[in-house]
Scaffold this active site. Structure first.
Site, PDB file in Angstrom:
ATOM      1  N   ARG A   1     -13.143  -5.643   6.817  1.00 46.35           N
ATOM      2  CA  ARG A   1     -12.120  -4.634   7.745  1.00 46.35           C
ATOM      3  C   ARG A   1     -12.856  -4.812   9.114  1.00 46.35           C
ATOM      4  NH1 ARG A   1      -7.315  -4.590   6.013  1.00 46.35           N
ATOM      5  NH2 ARG A   1      -6.436  -4.127   3.989  1.00 46.35           N
TER       6      ARG A   1
ATOM      7  N   ARG B   1       0.758  -0.861   0.170  1.00 49.09           N
ATOM      8  CA  ARG B   1      -0.147   0.016  -0.138  1.00 49.09           C
ATOM      9  C   ARG B   1       1.154   1.344   0.067  1.00 49.09           C
ATOM     10  NH1 ARG B   1      -2.961  -1.978   5.132  1.00 49.09           N
ATOM     11  NH2 ARG B   1      -4.790  -3.500   4.229  1.00 49.09           N
TER      12      ARG B   1
ATOM     13  N   ARG C   1      -7.104   6.863   5.462  1.00 48.75           N
ATOM     14  CA  ARG C   1      -6.159   5.692   4.904  1.00 48.75           C
ATOM     15  C   ARG C   1      -6.262   6.138   2.976  1.00 48.75           C
ATOM     16  NH1 ARG C   1      -4.278   0.789   8.067  1.00 48.75           N
ATOM     17  NH2 ARG C   1      -5.624  -0.468   6.816  1.00 48.75           N
TER      18      ARG C   1
END
Length: 264
Positions: A217, A113, A206
């Protein structure tokens, strides 16, 4: 006529002699107040004469080190949902105690990421490579999370400990349970979000997950929290990362319980 230099030297010697006598009295008084000191020395000399080592310095170091408690080097695991702030707490801990802790880099099959680099945040490998390592028994723990695999290398943990450092693990609930079931001694801190909504805001901030991944998640986070709460033997300590400074203070209190030698 006496030489002035001789008079001065005589005065200096007299002062030195008086100081030596004073120190001798101080030392005698200390030994009198602590008779156990004489016993310790007698025990050591007895051992010394029994073994008659060639290297007395090494023998003495090993002899007296037996009476000193060995600092704990059990691994430290920070456990909790993705996005709860484990990495930030780990960095703060390593900055405060340079050279004491070392992060164990996990392997994963997920894609990097942002600016993540191979061998820094994770070892990024293929699923085929990961499964091969599972079959070879290379992992101290591994789990499938969010449709990807994550695992901690046995060799990496052992290498860190062999160099006298405390290994830090960033693992999930499944991994913590597997290590616990393997009867491996390690310290465990579960990091909680204040609420699931707070965790969602962090994950959205994020900007790395789409809505489908985000839902997975958050669902897994709730499952992890419920599992941790229902297994107090595996997860004995919790901290809530609502305010980072307060969360770090809570973590430090646990660190000093686990590793008392760090207080010094």
């Amino acid at each position: 006529m006496e030489n002035p230099a001789d008079i001065l030297n005589a005065q200096q010697n007299s002062i030195i002699d008086e100081r030596v006598i004073q120190l001798s009295h101080i030392q005698d008084d200390y030994i009198t107040q602590h008779p156990e000191l004489q016993q310790i020395l007698n025990d050591f000399i007895t051992e010394l004469l029994n073994h008659k080592p060639q290297d007395i310095t090494t023998f003495a170091r090993e002899y007296f080190s037996k009476s000193s408690p060995t600092p704990s080097l059990n691994p430290l695991a920070l456990i909790g949902p993705s996005g709860v702030g484990k990495s930030t707490l780990i960095k703060a801990l390593m900055n405060q105690f340079p050279g004491v802790f070392e992060f164990s880099i996990s392997s994963t099959t997920r894609k990097p990421r942002g600016a993540e680099q191979n061998g820094v945040e994770y070892y990024f490998i293929t699923k085929e490579e990961f499964k091969s390592k599972i079959e070879a028994g290379d992992f101290i723990e591994w789990a499938e999370v969010h449709e990807n695999y994550y695992g901690t290398s046995k060799a990496a943990v052992e290498d860190i400990k062999s160099r006298g450092k405390i290994c830090i693990l960033d693992i999930d609930v499944q991994g913590a349970i597997k290590i616990y079931d393997a009867n491996i001694e390690f310290n465990r801190v579960f990091v909680m979000p204040k609420t699931i909504k707070d965790l969602e805001d962090r994950l959205r901030g994020r900007g790395t997950d789409n809505d489908d991944t985000l839902r997975i998640r958050l669902r897994n986070a709730e499952l992890e929290i419920n599992t941790a709460r229902s297994n107090p033997s595996v997860f004995p300590h919790f901290i809530t990362n609502d305010d980072l400074d307060e969360a770090y203070k809570d973590l430090l209190r646990l660190i000093y319980r686990y590793y008392a030698h760090l207080k010094r």
